[in-house]
Design a protein around this motif. Structure first.
Motif, PDB file in Angstrom:
ATOM      1  N   HIS A  40      64.104  60.712  83.506  1.00 28.98           N
ATOM      2  CA  HIS A  40      64.240  60.385  82.055  1.00 28.98           C
ATOM      3  C   HIS A  40      64.170  61.728  81.229  1.00 28.98           C
ATOM      4  O   HIS A  40      65.174  61.671  80.334  1.00 28.98           O
ATOM      5  CB  HIS A  40      63.132  59.139  81.448  1.00 28.98           C
TER       6      HIS A  40
ATOM      7  N   ARG B 112      69.316  54.930  74.051  1.00 33.15           N
ATOM      8  CA  ARG B 112      68.787  54.534  75.244  1.00 33.15           C
ATOM      9  C   ARG B 112      69.532  54.742  76.658  1.00 33.15           C
ATOM     10  O   ARG B 112      70.567  55.312  76.135  1.00 33.15           O
ATOM     11  CB  ARG B 112      68.964  52.788  75.164  1.00 33.15           C
ATOM     12  N   TYR B 113      68.875  54.921  77.615  1.00 39.35           N
ATOM     13  CA  TYR B 113      69.658  55.437  78.620  1.00 39.35           C
ATOM     14  C   TYR B 113      69.688  54.490  79.848  1.00 39.35           C
ATOM     15  O   TYR B 113      68.866  53.694  80.271  1.00 39.35           O
ATOM     16  CB  TYR B 113      68.826  56.837  79.382  1.00 39.35           C
TER      17      TYR B 113
ATOM     18  N   GLU C 251      68.765  54.818  67.403  1.00 35.65           N
ATOM     19  CA  GLU C 251      68.127  54.838  68.527  1.00 35.65           C
ATOM     20  C   GLU C 251      68.995  55.094  69.659  1.00 35.65           C
ATOM     21  O   GLU C 251      70.083  55.045  69.564  1.00 35.65           O
ATOM     22  CB  GLU C 251      67.234  53.541  68.850  1.00 35.65           C
TER      23      GLU C 251
ATOM     24  N   LYS D 223      63.503  54.467  81.718  1.00 32.82           N
ATOM     25  CA  LYS D 223      62.674  54.919  80.645  1.00 32.82           C
ATOM     26  C   LYS D 223      61.487  55.827  81.257  1.00 32.82           C
ATOM     27  O   LYS D 223      61.699  56.283  82.257  1.00 32.82           O
ATOM     28  CB  LYS D 223      61.964  53.844  79.791  1.00 32.82           C
TER      29      LYS D 223
ATOM     30  N   ALA E 265      68.387  49.903  82.847  1.00 33.11           N
ATOM     31  CA  ALA E 265      67.842  50.899  81.848  1.00 33.11           C
ATOM     32  C   ALA E 265      66.757  51.661  82.604  1.00 33.11           C
ATOM     33  O   ALA E 265      66.136  51.487  83.305  1.00 33.11           O
ATOM     34  CB  ALA E 265      67.084  49.755  80.771  1.00 33.11           C
TER      35      ALA E 265
ATOM     36  N   ASP F  34      65.961  45.317  82.480  1.00 31.84           N
ATOM     37  CA  ASP F  34      65.293  46.361  81.605  1.00 31.84           C
ATOM     38  C   ASP F  34      64.706  47.469  82.759  1.00 31.84           C
ATOM     39  O   ASP F  34      64.698  47.457  83.826  1.00 31.84           O
ATOM     40  CB  ASP F  34      64.407  45.586  80.789  1.00 31.84           C
TER      41      ASP F  34
END
Length: 329
Positions: A142, A219-220, A217, A135, A133, A111
């Protein structure tokens, strides 16, 4: 409990992981054909044992025991678990443990907490690959990623090998998953991350058939891979650590109800639970009818009492013959 508090965590885990690896090599690799899409995958995540702490007052507060897991997704086996004092300690622990593991040619997923430049270096130095991931802990990067993808999703759909879509229908909902990949050389931060080659936007849209409502949603992720399909499989596969490890530990072994305060004993008990869970995953294909399934559930719900029975059960079975005959059915 006092006995388990005296047992060294690393020694117990080393013996158990060796035993599980032997079982897996004996059964899975000899009798189950590997899918062409299968790959070696290591997922990293932590879990809190929610009743292991105490809070009488501020001075005497005992925090919940936190365990950091290194989960072999390919074989459904937890190969390493480490007690951490708090969530933020994941970062240095991951960087210490990864060099001790064989991650050559494995894809490591984690994560946003473990999306760190040093962690990436450790993975690449170990000849592994990463899909991490990203964030707000890397806010500027980001934001650049969000801005880059904002107006380009439609154009990426038309670019071969840069787009993948999956549609899944179950539980009164339709889930559409889209993966958009761009080359990392579009970002000036590329040089800050070792071997960074791809940035991926993961768009998940859920349509609830009963209510008619939609949710969406984004996510990157960053990766040193350039295979969109492989990155998508790694992103989806990362959740196996929740579905195949953390959920069974809570739902079947009631780990969150464990009130053991001693962290050494707690980790040793957790190691045994994870061992039994891995063994049950291994023998699950032979439990198909109702009576056998009840036996499997019994092993899970009373694992402490049935631990010796499970060893005797496995020792007395010709697993190779059993799996061969089971696969033919």
């Amino acid at each position: 409990m006092r006995v388990f508090a005296k047992i060294n965590n690393e020694s117990l885990e080393k013996v158990i992981v060796s035993f599980l690896s032997e079982c897996i090599n004996k059964v899975v690799k000899e009798n189950i054909e590997k899918n062409s899409e299968d790959f070696d995958h290591l997922a990293i995540d932590s879990k809190a044992l929610r009743l292991s702490g105490r809070k009488y007052n501020y001075e005497d507060k005992v925090p919940n025991c936190q365990l950091m897991h290194f989960f072999d997704v390919s074989n459904q086996q937890c190969i390493k678990s480490v007690v951490i004092s708090e969530k933020t300690n994941e970062i240095p622990i991951a960087q210490q443990i990864l060099p001790t593991l064989d991650i050559k040619n494995k894809i490591v997923t984690a994560d946003a907490m473990n999306c760190q430049k040093k962690t990436v270096e450790v993975i690449i130095n170990g000849k592994g690959h990463y899909v991490l991931a990203i964030k707000g802990n890397h806010s500027e990067f980001h934001q650049d990623i969000e801005s880059h993808f904002k107006d380009k999703l439609d154009s990426i759909k038309d670019t071969k090998d840069y787009y993948k879509m999956e549609i899944e229908k179950n539980h009164n909902q339709v889930e559409t998953r889209e993966f958009f990949r761009v080359d990392a050389d579009s970002f000036y931060q590329q040089d800050d991350w070792l071997n960074l080659k791809s940035i991926v936007c993961y768009k998940k849209k859920i349509y609830h058939t009963l209510s008619g409502k939609n949710s969406c949603e984004y996510r990157y992720f960053i990766s040193d891979l350039k295979d969109t399909n492989l990155i998508a499989l790694a992103i989806r596969g990362h959740w196996s650590i929740e579905n195949q490890l953390h959920y069974p530990l809570d739902a079947f072994f009631h780990e969150d109800a464990n009130r053991t305060m001693n962290k050494v004993a707690n980790n040793n008990f957790s190691i045994l639970r994870k061992m039994v869970n891995s063994l049950l995953v291994l023998i699950a294909p032979m439990f198909r009818n109702g009576s056998k399934m009840r036996t499997l559930k019994s092993f899970r719900s009373n694992y402490e009492k049935n631990l010796i029975r499970l060893f005797v059960f496995l020792e007395g079975l010709d697993l190779n013959t059993l799996f061969k005959s089971d696969n033919k059915q």
